[in-house]
Write an enzyme that holds these catalytic residues in place. Structure first.
Site, short mmCIF file in Angstrom:
data_model
loop_
_atom_site.label_atom_id
_atom_site.label_comp_id
_atom_site.label_asym_id
_atom_site.label_seq_id
_atom_site.Cartn_x
_atom_site.Cartn_y
_atom_site.Cartn_z
N PHE A 116 0.82 -1.22 0.00
CA PHE A 116 0.00 0.00 0.00
C PHE A 116 0.85 1.27 0.00
CE2 PHE A 116 0.95 0.01 4.54
CZ PHE A 116 1.07 1.36 4.81
N ARG A 165 -5.72 -1.56 -0.55
CA ARG A 165 -6.03 -0.43 0.33
C ARG A 165 -6.05 0.90 -0.43
NH1 ARG A 165 -2.40 -1.80 5.52
NH2 ARG A 165 -1.72 -3.67 4.46
N CYS A 217 9.60 1.77 3.46
CA CYS A 217 10.50 0.66 3.81
C CYS A 217 11.93 1.16 3.98
CB CYS A 217 10.45 -0.42 2.76
SG CYS A 217 11.09 0.16 1.21
#
Ligand code: NAD
Length: 504
Positions: free
Chosen positions: A156, A184, A288
């Protein structure tokens, strides 16, 4: 947009064989995280719908494989133009469904477009390797042939960029593609799919199915799918790697992270603080490559850093992503908001020092949005859950150590190895760090060392399952297989005897 009206609300469906396909069964809500309101529905593909997309990709493959690479690249050029012309529309959808601030969404989008730019160079990077006269009148060459139908499954947090890490390179290498984006925030990838179609891509070369585990499992087990690229959380990455591998597929699965930044006593503190603020709290920590841990070397470094970070956090502007003056928007869902808040509670219970508490934060006019203020913990230790787990929210943990080696040992012992960074003025220390640290992407005074499109992106340890990184030169290797041809044309009329020894 690929939508159908359903009880006054649109449903984002699928894109198969060049056409919008309405959802036929299950669906779920899509929220605006800044308001907490349901803004759309997203269809969740059944096994049958995913099989339809795979069949379309398989049917399109033979002609696409044989399409000259310059023609494939020309479609990428056109795609890049259309992306640039429609950037504002895609960026607005990113902000609406993900929550990130418009300027941040624009950054994500432009990094995706850079991969398309790189893909335009396919005639150059697919040239192969040639050696003449490897033996008498013998030539040998390697060529890089496409795999067939390949799939991409994406998270997402970068709904436009991460799909663009995958399909432009896969397609330009001659494969056909099925994308399963995050359920999402499905609208931006769907718009990107439409633009790719408008670029002149033949029907079936690119297909998109929205869905959840049922769709993913179909892609992982269908024998027509040759390879799978995955980006998401580590438990699912590991599952995808194992299941895809057990079903004979080539798999690259990029997982979660807990990125550390080392702050050395000689660092330029003001610049380090600015860098840490952006890297820890940008996109609400839902990257990330976000910095989640600052490791300070020496007590005094810790004290100075904490003082400056606290002052900066008081200035952090948190609010809806549609207001470009904000620094940080909301978290993605109510459920994720509760999870991140739970980690702040946990950190307190574990005995970390809560320096800035983002709980109880509210934005006037957006009281139902999933907003959490920037949060800062000091004196975090490696046994704590807030240190070990990926929180994926606006929470920065400071760990204090005495030496650079201790800081490096901490990083090396952590389960994840995606990105890391060191702030220092000492070239020798920086060189030692980048040479020895067990992490895939390293920054030296660069907090988010996300490689540019012509390098490749990936982590070590539990941040990547597989051998090859995403995009750049590794993507050429991942989306092709090598064939080596050895050719001889003996002079006519010359009779050669049988040779029983191994050719040398
Ligand atoms: P996620 O793992 O929940 O979902 C990723 C994809 O997997 C989605 O398409 C989802 O539909 C699918 N999925 C979810 N549960 C599944 C299941 N049980 N079986 C099969 N498929 C399933 O990840 P997310 O929450 O969307 O994204 C955030 C995570 O992604 C973070 O951990 C973040 O670090 C990671 N991430 C990693 C990178 C990287 O390059 N290493 C980049 C971006 C995000």
């Amino acid at each position: 947009m690929n939508t159908e009206a359903k009880a006054g609300i649109e449903t984002v469906g699928h894109f198969i064989k060049g056409k919008n396909v309405a959802g036929r069964g299950r669906s779920q809500n899509v929220f605006n995280p800044a308001t907490g309101k349901v803004i759309r529905q997203v269809a969740l593909a059944s096994k049958g719908t995913v099989e339809e997309a795979i069949a379309a990709a398989e049917a399109a493959y033979p002609a696409w494989r044989d399409t000259p690479v310059s023609k494939r690249a020309r479609i990428m050029f056109r795609f890049k133009e259309l992306l640039e012309q429609n950037a504002d529309r895609v960026v607005a959808l990113l902000t609406e469904e993900h929550g990130k601030v418009l300027h941040d969404a624009a950054g994500e989008f432009s990094r995706g477009v850079e991969i398309v730019e790189y893909a335009c160079g396919a005639p150059e990077f697919l040239k192969g390797e040639h050696s003449k006269n490897v033996g008498p009148a013998i030539d040998s060459w390697s060529e890089f042939q496409p795999l067939g139908v390949v799939a991409g499954i994406t998270p997402f947090n970068f709904p436009a960029m991460v799909p663009m890490w995958m399909f432009p390179m896969a397609i330009v290498c001659g494969n056909t593609f099925v994308l399963k984006p995050s359920e999402r925030d499905p609208s931006a990838p769907m718009m990107v799919a439409q633009l790719l179609h408008e670029s002149g891509l033949p029907e079936g070369v690119f297909n998109l199915v929205n869905g959840d585990k049922e769709a993913v499992d179909t892609l992982l087990t269908d024998p027509r799918v040759q390879a799978v690229s995955f980006v998401g959380s580590t438990p699912i990455a590991e599952y995808v790697y194992q299941t895809g591998g057990a079903n004979g597929k080539r798999v690259q699965a990029l997982g979660g992270a807990k990125n550390h930044a080392i702050v050395m006593p000689d660092a330029d503190m003001d610049n380090a603080v600015s860098a840490l603020m952006g890297a820890a709290y940008g996109s609400c920590g839902e990257r990330c490559m976000a910095i989640a841990v600052a490791v300070t070397v020496g007590e005094e470094t810790g004290d100075v850093l904490l003082g400056k970070l606290k002052a900066e956090l008081e200035q952090l502007k948190v609010g809806p992503g549609s207001d470009n003056s904000n620094d940080m928007g909301p978290l993605i869902t109510r459920q994720h908001f509760e999870r991140v808040k739970g980690y702040v509670d946990q950190g307190e219970r574990e005995g970390a020092e809560l320096v800035v508490d983002g709980r109880g934060f509210s934005v006037t006019g957006h009281e139902n949005g999933y907003f959490l203020g920037g949060t800062l913990f000091d004196r975090v230790t490696p046994e704590m859950k807030i240190y070990r787990d990926e929180i994926f929210g606006p929470v920065l943990c400071v760990v204090r150590v005495d030496t650079m080696q201790e800081a490096m040992d901490l990083i090396d012992q952590h389960a994840y190895g995606n990105g890391t960074c060191i702030f220092t003025r000492d070239g020798e220390a920086a060189r030692y760090f980048s040479d020895h640290i067990k992490v895939g992407m390293v920054g030296i005074n660069v907090p988010l060392p996300v490689p540019v499109a012509y390098h490749s992106f990936g982590g070590w340890k539990r941040s990547l399952f597989g051998d090859l990184y995403a995009y750049g030169p590794d993507a050429v290797r991942f989306y092709t297989r090598r064939k080596t041809i050895t050719q001889r044309w003996p002079s006519s009329g010359v009779r050669e005897g049988a040779q029983f020894s191994f050719p040398a």
